[in-house]
Design a protein around this motif. Structure first.
Motif, PDB file in Angstrom:
ATOM      1  N   GLN A  11     -14.569  20.459  13.958  1.00 47.55           N
ATOM      2  CA  GLN A  11     -13.985  19.175  13.587  1.00 47.55           C
ATOM      3  C   GLN A  11     -13.566  19.169  12.126  1.00 47.55           C
ATOM      4  OE1 GLN A  11     -15.897  15.522  14.974  1.00 47.55           O
ATOM      5  NE2 GLN A  11     -15.796  14.714  12.908  1.00 47.55           N
ATOM      6  N   VAL A  13      -9.105  12.580  11.913  1.00 43.20           N
ATOM      7  CA  VAL A  13     -10.068  13.504  12.505  1.00 43.20           C
ATOM      8  C   VAL A  13      -9.379  14.332  13.573  1.00 43.20           C
ATOM      9  CG1 VAL A  13     -12.112  13.655  13.992  1.00 43.20           C
ATOM     10  CG2 VAL A  13     -12.082  12.034  12.123  1.00 43.20           C
ATOM     11  N   GLN A  46     -10.663  17.178  16.386  1.00 43.14           N
ATOM     12  CA  GLN A  46     -11.791  17.926  16.943  1.00 43.14           C
ATOM     13  C   GLN A  46     -11.306  18.769  18.115  1.00 43.14           C
ATOM     14  OE1 GLN A  46     -15.282  16.646  19.678  1.00 43.14           O
ATOM     15  NE2 GLN A  46     -15.972  16.090  17.639  1.00 43.14           N
ATOM     16  N   TRP A  78     -10.304  15.262  20.141  1.00 47.32           N
ATOM     17  CA  TRP A  78      -9.854  14.095  19.381  1.00 47.32           C
ATOM     18  C   TRP A  78      -8.794  14.529  18.389  1.00 47.32           C
ATOM     19  CZ3 TRP A  78     -15.379  12.686  17.385  1.00 47.32           C
ATOM     20  CH2 TRP A  78     -16.162  12.268  18.471  1.00 47.32           C
ATOM     21  N   LYS A 117      -7.351   7.040  11.424  1.00 52.18           N
ATOM     22  CA  LYS A 117      -8.174   5.833  11.373  1.00 52.18           C
ATOM     23  C   LYS A 117      -7.840   5.036  10.125  1.00 52.18           C
ATOM     24  CE  LYS A 117     -13.118   4.730  10.946  1.00 52.18           C
ATOM     25  NZ  LYS A 117     -13.683   5.276   9.711  1.00 52.18           N
ATOM     26  N   GLU A 167     -20.062   9.361  22.310  1.00 48.69           N
ATOM     27  CA  GLU A 167     -19.389   9.953  21.164  1.00 48.69           C
ATOM     28  C   GLU A 167     -19.913  11.328  20.818  1.00 48.69           C
ATOM     29  OE1 GLU A 167     -17.827   6.652  18.286  1.00 48.69           O
ATOM     30  OE2 GLU A 167     -19.949   6.343  18.679  1.00 48.69           O
ATOM     31  N   TYR A 168     -21.145  11.620  21.207  1.00 50.39           N
ATOM     32  CA  TYR A 168     -21.708  12.932  20.876  1.00 50.39           C
ATOM     33  C   TYR A 168     -22.309  13.572  22.118  1.00 50.39           C
ATOM     34  CZ  TYR A 168     -25.414   9.524  20.223  1.00 50.39           C
ATOM     35  OH  TYR A 168     -26.275   8.471  20.405  1.00 50.39           O
ATOM     36  N   TYR A 188     -27.139  19.204  19.680  1.00 48.60           N
ATOM     37  CA  TYR A 188     -28.083  19.000  18.583  1.00 48.60           C
ATOM     38  C   TYR A 188     -28.432  17.522  18.403  1.00 48.60           C
ATOM     39  CZ  TYR A 188     -30.334  19.536  14.060  1.00 48.60           C
ATOM     40  OH  TYR A 188     -31.246  19.513  13.046  1.00 48.60           O
ATOM     41  N   ALA A 189     -27.472  16.643  18.689  1.00 47.07           N
ATOM     42  CA  ALA A 189     -27.668  15.215  18.439  1.00 47.07           C
ATOM     43  C   ALA A 189     -28.404  14.504  19.571  1.00 47.07           C
ATOM     44  CB  ALA A 189     -26.317  14.542  18.190  1.00 47.07           C
ATOM     45  N   ARG A 215     -17.424  -4.319  12.904  1.00 46.43           N
ATOM     46  CA  ARG A 215     -18.853  -4.272  12.640  1.00 46.43           C
ATOM     47  C   ARG A 215     -19.274  -5.555  11.959  1.00 46.43           C
ATOM     48  NH1 ARG A 215     -21.460   0.635   9.271  1.00 46.43           N
ATOM     49  NH2 ARG A 215     -20.129  -0.224   7.660  1.00 46.43           N
ATOM     50  N   GLY A 231     -26.195   4.901   6.748  1.00 44.02           N
ATOM     51  CA  GLY A 231     -24.763   4.619   6.867  1.00 44.02           C
ATOM     52  C   GLY A 231     -24.423   3.337   7.595  1.00 44.02           C
ATOM     53  N   ARG A 232     -25.413   2.436   7.770  1.00 40.22           N
ATOM     54  CA  ARG A 232     -25.133   1.179   8.482  1.00 40.22           C
ATOM     55  C   ARG A 232     -24.778   0.048   7.541  1.00 40.22           C
ATOM     56  NH1 ARG A 232     -30.728   1.150  11.560  1.00 40.22           N
ATOM     57  NH2 ARG A 232     -30.474   2.951  12.911  1.00 40.22           N
ATOM     58  N   GLN A 280     -34.813  14.752  12.073  1.00 45.03           N
ATOM     59  CA  GLN A 280     -34.314  13.497  12.649  1.00 45.03           C
ATOM     60  C   GLN A 280     -33.099  12.985  11.886  1.00 45.03           C
ATOM     61  OE1 GLN A 280     -38.492  11.795  12.809  1.00 45.03           O
ATOM     62  NE2 GLN A 280     -37.369  10.320  14.018  1.00 45.03           N
ATOM     63  N   LYS A 336     -31.020  14.842  10.221  1.00 44.08           N
ATOM     64  CA  LYS A 336     -29.909  15.735  10.565  1.00 44.08           C
ATOM     65  C   LYS A 336     -29.308  15.330  11.918  1.00 44.08           C
ATOM     66  CE  LYS A 336     -27.543  19.332   9.444  1.00 44.08           C
ATOM     67  NZ  LYS A 336     -26.928  19.552   8.132  1.00 44.08           N
ATOM     68  N   ALA A 337     -30.171  15.031  12.883  1.00 44.90           N
ATOM     69  CA  ALA A 337     -29.682  14.629  14.203  1.00 44.90           C
ATOM     70  C   ALA A 337     -28.925  13.304  14.119  1.00 44.90           C
ATOM     71  CB  ALA A 337     -30.849  14.518  15.186  1.00 44.90           C
ATOM     72  N   SER A 371     -25.574  14.050  12.707  1.00 47.10           N
ATOM     73  CA  SER A 371     -24.772  14.806  13.674  1.00 47.10           C
ATOM     74  C   SER A 371     -24.084  13.851  14.638  1.00 47.10           C
ATOM     75  CB  SER A 371     -25.653  15.768  14.471  1.00 47.10           C
ATOM     76  OG  SER A 371     -26.289  16.653  13.599  1.00 47.10           O
ATOM     77  N   LYS A 372     -24.763  12.746  14.953  1.00 47.28           N
ATOM     78  CA  LYS A 372     -24.132  11.742  15.817  1.00 47.28           C
ATOM     79  C   LYS A 372     -22.954  11.105  15.092  1.00 47.28           C
ATOM     80  CE  LYS A 372     -28.440  10.494  18.086  1.00 47.28           C
ATOM     81  NZ  LYS A 372     -29.486   9.484  18.196  1.00 47.28           N
ATOM     82  N   ILE A 424     -21.256  12.037  12.265  1.00 48.11           N
ATOM     83  CA  ILE A 424     -20.189  12.934  11.829  1.00 48.11           C
ATOM     84  C   ILE A 424     -19.229  13.182  12.980  1.00 48.11           C
ATOM     85  CG2 ILE A 424     -19.648  15.332  11.200  1.00 48.11           C
ATOM     86  CD1 ILE A 424     -22.336  15.349   9.680  1.00 48.11           C
ATOM     87  N   PHE A 425     -19.816  13.458  14.172  1.00 46.24           N
ATOM     88  CA  PHE A 425     -18.965  13.801  15.303  1.00 46.24           C
ATOM     89  C   PHE A 425     -18.453  12.572  16.045  1.00 46.24           C
ATOM     90  CE2 PHE A 425     -21.554  17.582  14.505  1.00 46.24           C
ATOM     91  CZ  PHE A 425     -20.521  18.420  14.124  1.00 46.24           C
ATOM     92  N   THR A 426     -18.498  11.422  15.399  1.00 54.85           N
ATOM     93  CA  THR A 426     -17.781  10.272  15.921  1.00 54.85           C
ATOM     94  C   THR A 426     -16.587  10.037  15.012  1.00 54.85           C
ATOM     95  OG1 THR A 426     -18.928   8.721  14.507  1.00 54.85           O
ATOM     96  CG2 THR A 426     -19.897   9.160  16.650  1.00 54.85           C
ATOM     97  N   GLY A 427     -16.540  10.776  13.900  1.00 54.04           N
ATOM     98  CA  GLY A 427     -15.495  10.539  12.915  1.00 54.04           C
ATOM     99  C   GLY A 427     -15.739   9.235  12.168  1.00 54.04           C
ATOM    100  N   ARG A 428     -16.966   8.685  12.281  1.00 55.46           N
ATOM    101  CA  ARG A 428     -17.220   7.377  11.679  1.00 55.46           C
ATOM    102  C   ARG A 428     -18.009   7.447  10.389  1.00 55.46           C
ATOM    103  NH1 ARG A 428     -20.270   3.858  14.562  1.00 55.46           N
ATOM    104  NH2 ARG A 428     -20.750   5.254  16.251  1.00 55.46           N
ATOM    105  N   GLN A 449     -19.893  10.153   7.074  1.00 53.24           N
ATOM    106  CA  GLN A 449     -20.382  11.409   6.518  1.00 53.24           C
ATOM    107  C   GLN A 449     -21.719  11.111   5.843  1.00 53.24           C
ATOM    108  OE1 GLN A 449     -19.067  14.516   6.633  1.00 53.24           O
ATOM    109  NE2 GLN A 449     -17.286  13.907   7.846  1.00 53.24           N
TER     110      GLN A 449
END
Lengths: 414, 144
Positions: free
Chosen positions: A80, A92, A94, A111, A115, A138-139, A144-145, A172, B47-48, B84, B86-87, B90-91, B93-97, B99
């Protein structure tokens, strides 16, 4: 949205991503380019040698019939590129390589979108975007996630499509300590899948999804996360039309059967609910998904519950899952002289639909900073007459039995 | 009675303080914030939450993964292990939402980065503040 427009969007996303490299050299702070990757190296063993276990309907080879062990079920690689162009504009791309309908591993653009953050809390994405049907959509490909070797099939198999071409808006909102994200996604997609046709030959089908609308909400509050989504799409799978055209030759009664079971621009609806509680040293999560359509893809309900306990770097987990068919699992068809074979074929499709219960016991070991090793045992119990989610069943296959799987997976991110 | 509990509290904090390294959360003195709730700090680092309670933008800063400060911060304030965290990223980052926070190497670099901008929040070892006087440019944020 036409295919050409989508290709154009993919191209624009790529150009935007690549153009940042030049800008980056001049300004160290402003635009940035990030490369991330994820992947899984996994092997699965199945004790059922008369049918195959695959990870989705889009794959054709798996563990079981042709070989006891398979590295093709869970293995994949994803890359990505994220380009932050300005504080409010990002892109993005991917790309994922995994087993496809034709058995190849040609990378697919999962993807490719641009955005725009209208405010820090309102964003719009245009291009190829995630299809957010489930809590972990999304993952779902990033092992890993997630706690498991693969997402519970009883829920995630019901909508195997993971991205669509279109537009996505999210909002949000914070109130107190709660964060809620509302999202609407609209678009279309085509997906090719392998199947065995009425004559027993291998064939490739194509599912066309049009006017796909997904509305979802995701609430996060401390350790608690709640998710709900509704999707509807107009689904067409022309490959199955000839079967029902034969029924249509038999007048109004035949028409009625064709209209009930064919997949010609039919509305396909999905409702999914999810919840998770993560207390740090232990977690529990669950999802429920229900689908409805007037097609031979039956009305279904699937759910799972997973719990895990973290003992330092080792996390044992347990999943219980169930998938059942809510609509008829048999039909007498037309019952006219000459339609016996056709009726039997349709009845065969309906009765072999996946109905199963599974228990999975696994352990995840975070042995290195970016890597996790997982081992998982699945005990799958098919309901009477059902083939479960197995494919490529041979004449010696007995529906309604049990299957045991053993999986090892190495998940990594970078 | 009150004196007893204060003495006891001091004694206990001394034991805890010596038993394991302590990490404190800091902002620039230009930032008016004096305290944050544990939930707010958690949301900022996951990141919330992208604003301070007073409305200013917030940029969380991390120490390098694998350092004591990093693991101590996430364990003591968020109750989560590095794996945790990192996990979690990982969720996202790979949503593009999103970093994960950018990271700096060491307490001194963290002090410089936080002091340079009122938007930045960071953390460092409490012993560092004992050895270097950063009082004129950093403020320790109370986490309640």
């Amino acid at each position: 949205m036409s295919g050409r427009l989508v290709s154009a969007l993919v191209a624009v996303s790529l150009i935007l991503v690549l153009s940042v490299q030049n800008a980056q050299a001049q300004l160290s702070d402003a635009p940035s380019l990030t490369l991330n990757g994820f992947g899984t190296l996994g092997i699965v063993h199945s004790d059922e040698d008369q049918a195959a276990v695959v990870s989705s309907i889009f794959a054709r080879r798996g563990a079981g019939h042709s070989s006891d062990w398979s590295a093709e079920v869970d293995s994949r690689l994803g890359l990505q590129l994220t380009a932050d162009l300005t504080p409010s504009l990002s892109s993005v791309v991917q790309v994922v390589s995994e087993q496809r309908y034709d058995g190849s591993y040609r990378p697919v653009v999962e993807w490719a979108n641009v955005k725009f953050d209208a405010t820090p809390d309102i964003s719009l994405r245009l291009g190829r975007v995630v299809l957010p049907t489930f809590m972990s959509s999304e993952y779902r490909k990033v092992g890993y996630a997630t706690p498991w070797v693969r997402p519970p099939q009883e829920v995630y198999r019901t909508i195997p499509v993971s991205s669509i071409d279109g537009i996505d808006a999210s909002y949000r909102h914070r109130f107190g300590a709660m964060t809620n994200t509302l999202r609407a996604t609209y678009g279309q997609t085509n997906a090719k899948f392998p199947y065995v046709d009425a004559s027993g030959a291998r064939a490739t089908g194509e599912a066309e999804s049009r006017e796909g609308l997904t509305l979802g909400t995701h609430l996060e509050w401390r350790d608690v996360s709640l998710f709900a989504a509704y999707s509807q799409v107009r689904l067409t799978i022309e490959d199955f039309t000839p079967l029902f055209d034969i029924y249509r030759l038999y007048g109004p009664q035949g028409e009625a059967i064709a209209d009930r079971y064919d997949i010609e621009d039919k509305r396909f609806e999905t409702i999914s609910l999810g919840a998770s509680l993560d207390r740090g040293d232990w977690f529990v999560m669950g999802e429920l998904a229900q689908t409805e359509s007037r097609t031979f893809i039956a009305d279904t309900r699937g759910w799972y519950v997973t719990g895990g306990y973290r003992l330092g770097s080792v996390t044992p987990y347990l999943t219980y899952a169930r998938h059942r068919i809510l609509s008829n699992t048999s039909t007498s068809g037309l019952s006219l002289p000459g339609t016996e074979e056709l009726d039997a074929f349709l009845d065969g499709i309906l009765s072999s639909q996946p109905q199963q219960t599974s228990v999975s016991l696994g352990v995840r070991w975070d042995f290195s900073r970016n890597m996790a090793l997982k081992a998982q045992l699945d005990h799958i119990n098919h309901d009477a007459g059902s083939h479960g989610f197995l494919v490529n069943s041979q004449p010696g296959f007995e529906p309604g039995g049990t299957v045991n799987l053993f999986s090892l997976a190495l998940d990594f991110v970078f | 009675m009150r004196l007893t509990s204060i003495v006891l509290g001091l004694f206990l904090s001394f034991i805890v303080g010596t038993a394991s390294a302590e990490v404190v959360v800091v902002v620039s003195v230009q930032n008016p914030i004096e305290s944050l709730s544990r939930a707010q700090l958690t949301d900022i680092y996951l990141g919330r939450l992208n604003r301070f309670p007073h409305g200013g933008a917030v940029t969380p800063m991390d120490q390098r993964e694998g350092t004591t400060a990093h693991s101590t911060f996430y364990r003591d304030y968020l109750g989560q292990s590095p794996a945790q965290i990192k996990a979690h990223w990982s969720k996202l980052i790979f949503t593009g939402r999103g970093q994960p926070p950018r990271s700096v190497a060491g307490d001194s670099a963290m002090a410089d980065t936080v002091a340079a901008s009122p938007d930045v929040i960071g953390y460092l070892d409490s012993t560092y503040l004992g050895s270097v006087d950063e009082g004129d440019r950093l403020r320790v944020v109370a986490i309640e």
